[in-house]
Scaffold this active site. Structure first.
Site, PDB file in Angstrom:
ATOM      1  N   ARG A  22       0.817  -1.436  -0.036  1.00  0.00           N
ATOM      2  CA  ARG A  22       0.033   0.186  -0.114  1.00  0.00           C
ATOM      3  C   ARG A  22       0.790   1.286  -0.107  1.00  0.00           C
ATOM      4  O   ARG A  22       0.227   2.230   0.098  1.00  0.00           O
ATOM      5  CB  ARG A  22      -1.072  -0.039   1.350  1.00  0.00           C
ATOM      6  CG  ARG A  22      -1.791  -1.081   1.576  1.00  0.00           C
ATOM      7  CD  ARG A  22      -2.725  -1.252   0.326  1.00  0.00           C
ATOM      8  NE  ARG A  22      -3.645  -2.376   0.573  1.00  0.00           N
ATOM      9  CZ  ARG A  22      -4.465  -3.150  -0.251  1.00  0.00           C
ATOM     10  NH1 ARG A  22      -4.019  -2.865  -1.617  1.00  0.00           N
ATOM     11  NH2 ARG A  22      -5.347  -3.969  -0.084  1.00  0.00           N
ATOM     12  N   HIS A 136      -4.479 -11.614 -12.566  1.00  0.00           N
ATOM     13  CA  HIS A 136      -5.665 -11.830 -11.775  1.00  0.00           C
ATOM     14  C   HIS A 136      -6.871 -12.048 -12.618  1.00  0.00           C
ATOM     15  O   HIS A 136      -7.076 -11.288 -13.673  1.00  0.00           O
ATOM     16  CB  HIS A 136      -5.546 -10.396 -10.875  1.00  0.00           C
ATOM     17  CG  HIS A 136      -7.010 -10.017 -10.214  1.00  0.00           C
ATOM     18  ND1 HIS A 136      -7.415  -9.934  -8.933  1.00  0.00           N
ATOM     19  CD2 HIS A 136      -8.145  -9.847 -11.083  1.00  0.00           C
ATOM     20  CE1 HIS A 136      -8.481  -9.546  -8.916  1.00  0.00           C
ATOM     21  NE2 HIS A 136      -9.165  -9.387  -9.901  1.00  0.00           N
ATOM     22  N   ASP A 228      -1.618 -12.899  -0.639  1.00  0.00           N
ATOM     23  CA  ASP A 228      -2.467 -11.757  -0.898  1.00  0.00           C
ATOM     24  C   ASP A 228      -2.996 -10.973   0.248  1.00  0.00           C
ATOM     25  O   ASP A 228      -4.244 -10.592   0.424  1.00  0.00           O
ATOM     26  CB  ASP A 228      -3.890 -12.331  -1.707  1.00  0.00           C
ATOM     27  CG  ASP A 228      -4.534 -11.222  -2.512  1.00  0.00           C
ATOM     28  OD1 ASP A 228      -3.918 -10.207  -2.468  1.00  0.00           O
ATOM     29  OD2 ASP A 228      -5.757 -11.463  -2.994  1.00  0.00           O
ATOM     30  N   HIS A 232      -6.641  -3.085   4.774  1.00  0.00           N
ATOM     31  CA  HIS A 232      -7.512  -2.100   4.456  1.00  0.00           C
ATOM     32  C   HIS A 232      -7.980  -1.375   5.946  1.00  0.00           C
ATOM     33  O   HIS A 232      -7.998  -1.988   6.944  1.00  0.00           O
ATOM     34  CB  HIS A 232      -8.853  -2.503   3.746  1.00  0.00           C
ATOM     35  CG  HIS A 232      -8.762  -2.881   2.405  1.00  0.00           C
ATOM     36  ND1 HIS A 232      -8.477  -2.047   1.305  1.00  0.00           N
ATOM     37  CD2 HIS A 232      -8.728  -4.047   1.940  1.00  0.00           C
ATOM     38  CE1 HIS A 232      -8.198  -2.673   0.298  1.00  0.00           C
ATOM     39  NE2 HIS A 232      -8.637  -4.124   0.436  1.00  0.00           N
TER      40      HIS A 232
HETATM   41  C1  NCD Z   1      -6.681  -7.147  -3.491  1.00  0.00           C
HETATM   42  C2  NCD Z   1      -6.212  -5.648  -2.847  1.00  0.00           C
HETATM   43  O1  NCD Z   1      -7.047  -5.080  -1.777  1.00  0.00           O
HETATM   44  O2  NCD Z   1      -5.655  -4.898  -3.445  1.00  0.00           O
HETATM   45  N1  NCD Z   1      -8.012  -7.481  -2.902  1.00  0.00           N
HETATM   46  C3  NCD Z   1      -8.555  -8.625  -2.790  1.00  0.00           C
HETATM   47  O3  NCD Z   1      -9.357  -8.704  -2.389  1.00  0.00           O
HETATM   48  N2  NCD Z   1      -7.620  -9.730  -3.030  1.00  0.00           N
HETATM   49  C4  NCD Z   1      -6.509  -6.974  -4.703  1.00  0.00           C
HETATM   50  C5  NCD Z   1      -6.405  -8.358  -5.321  1.00  0.00           C
HETATM   51  O4  NCD Z   1      -5.556  -9.223  -4.969  1.00  0.00           O
HETATM   52  O5  NCD Z   1      -6.913  -8.557  -6.484  1.00  0.00           O
HETATM   53 ZN    ZN Z   2      -6.167 -10.239  -7.214  1.00  0.00          ZN
HETATM   54 ZN    ZN Z   3      -3.965  -9.424  -4.587  1.00  0.00          ZN
END
Ligand code: NCD
Ligand code: ZN
Ligand code: ZN
Length: 343
Positions: A22, A136, A228, A232
């Protein structure tokens, strides 16, 4: 320095091919320091950071910013991924000549590359420049099918992110059995839980899907477990941002599943360290003959309850808060130096 490892298990430290740090732009969700501190607590010493930052990592300035800031922090080895298309818009491929000086990983993760001509061109370029495309795919089955068909006819270097469905696994098996060469990933949360209503891409699937993925791991069709890690803020989650913050508990989530499904710790190590190292052309475990190791010491007998209040990550968005997991990271060593100690 000697470490008493009595009763513990020593593994190569983990390599995450799929992390969202981020930084820049969304540092209220996570920044390079909190993300990496969370990662070393989770036993990781190498992270591949996705490009969906703000601005998007599609140019020299942003990638240099991440690389330089991470070097100064001296925590994990961060491999910053470049976006595949400019501003993740899916229309125009980034300046590969420029970005290849910094990275050999390209991904629009967070967004799907829908344009087949862009994917064709990317596959050709991936051979010419020898980089890897991390995809993705949403809708998952349709896009995986289309990407694999293109790969079969054109060739190229493809890694499929976060597969979640039985039907996708069938495609993976079909193409791997035809000797089409590519790699694929599952995440901890897509094998840990089923039928869970929580905003994440892809969605947490059914028990049939989860069982298929676990069988796929046992049969050797899944190459990598990537976290992943998608931190947030509370407010962004209420507004619907998809993703789970989990890097510091990923190993324990995975070990819990592997223990219950009778999958060996060797297999876990293969998916969390060895295979990523081979895909990324890195050393695994021992860096140099002697004492320079990237290692993690884990207590497989320890159990604990996930507690998001204890997360180092700024992202507390984890639906498994309060759930019991097995296996605890005790010490993380990077290049012979203890960078995390929880004895
Ligand atoms: C990811 C993100 O928040 O950047 N979110 C998710 O649900 N996995 C984006 C992604 O990996 O597609
Ligand atoms: Zn993704
Ligand atoms: Zn991702």
């Amino acid at each position: 320095q000697t470490i008493d490892g009595e009763g513990y298990t020593l593994l190569p430290s983990f390599i995450d091919m799929h992390t969202h740090l981020r930084d820049p732009g969304y540092t209220y969700k996570e920044d390079l320091e909190t993300g990496q501190r969370a990662a070393i607590k989770g036993g990781y010493t190498t992270l591949c950071a996705m490009a969906n930052t703000n601005p998007v990592c599609d140019n020299k300035e942003i990638i240099e910013y991440v690389i330089n800031k991470s070097k100064k922090l001296n925590l994990c080895d961060v491999i910053q991924i470049s976006s595949l298309t400019k501003n993740l818009d899916g229309n125009e491929i980034v300046d590969i000549d420029e970005m290849i000086k910094y990275t050999n990983l390209f991904s629009d993760d967070g967004k799907t590359v829908f344009d087949e001509n862009i994917m064709k061109e990317a596959l050709k370029l991936s051979q010419k420049y020898n980089f890897k495309i991390l995809t993705h795919c949403d809708p998952e089955v349709d896009i995986v099918k289309s990407d694999l068909n293109l790969l079969e006819s054109i060739g190229g270097n493809l890694h499929i992110c976060h597969i979640s469905l039985k039907e996708t696994l069938r495609l993976i098996e079909e193409f791997k059995n035809k000797n089409v060469r590519f790699t694929c990933e599952v995440t901890p949360h897509h094998i840990f839980s089923y039928d869970l209503d929580y905003r994440v891409n892809p969605s947490i699937a059914s028990i049939q899907d989860v069982n298929a993925l676990i069988q796929g791991i046992k049969d050797g069709y899944i190459d990598v477990i990537g976290t992943d890690h998608a931190p947030h803020s509370k407010e962004d989650k209420t507004k619907g941002s998809p993703g789970i913050s989990l890097i510091e508990v990923a190993f324990s989530m995975i070990y819990k599943v592997f223990k219950e499904k009778n999958i060996s710790i060797n297999k876990l190590s293969e998916l969390m360290s060895y295979n990523p190292s081979q895909i990324l052309n890195l050393n695994c475990g021992l860096i140099k003959e002697g004492y320079e190791g990237n290692l993690v010491l884990v207590d497989l007998d320890s159990a604990y309850y996930i507690d998001t209040n204890n997360f180092i990550s700024k992202g507390k968005n984890n639906p498994f808060d309060g759930i019991k997991v097995y296996g605890e990271v005790k010490i993380t060593v990077k290049r012979g130096r203890i960078i995390y100690d929880n004895r």
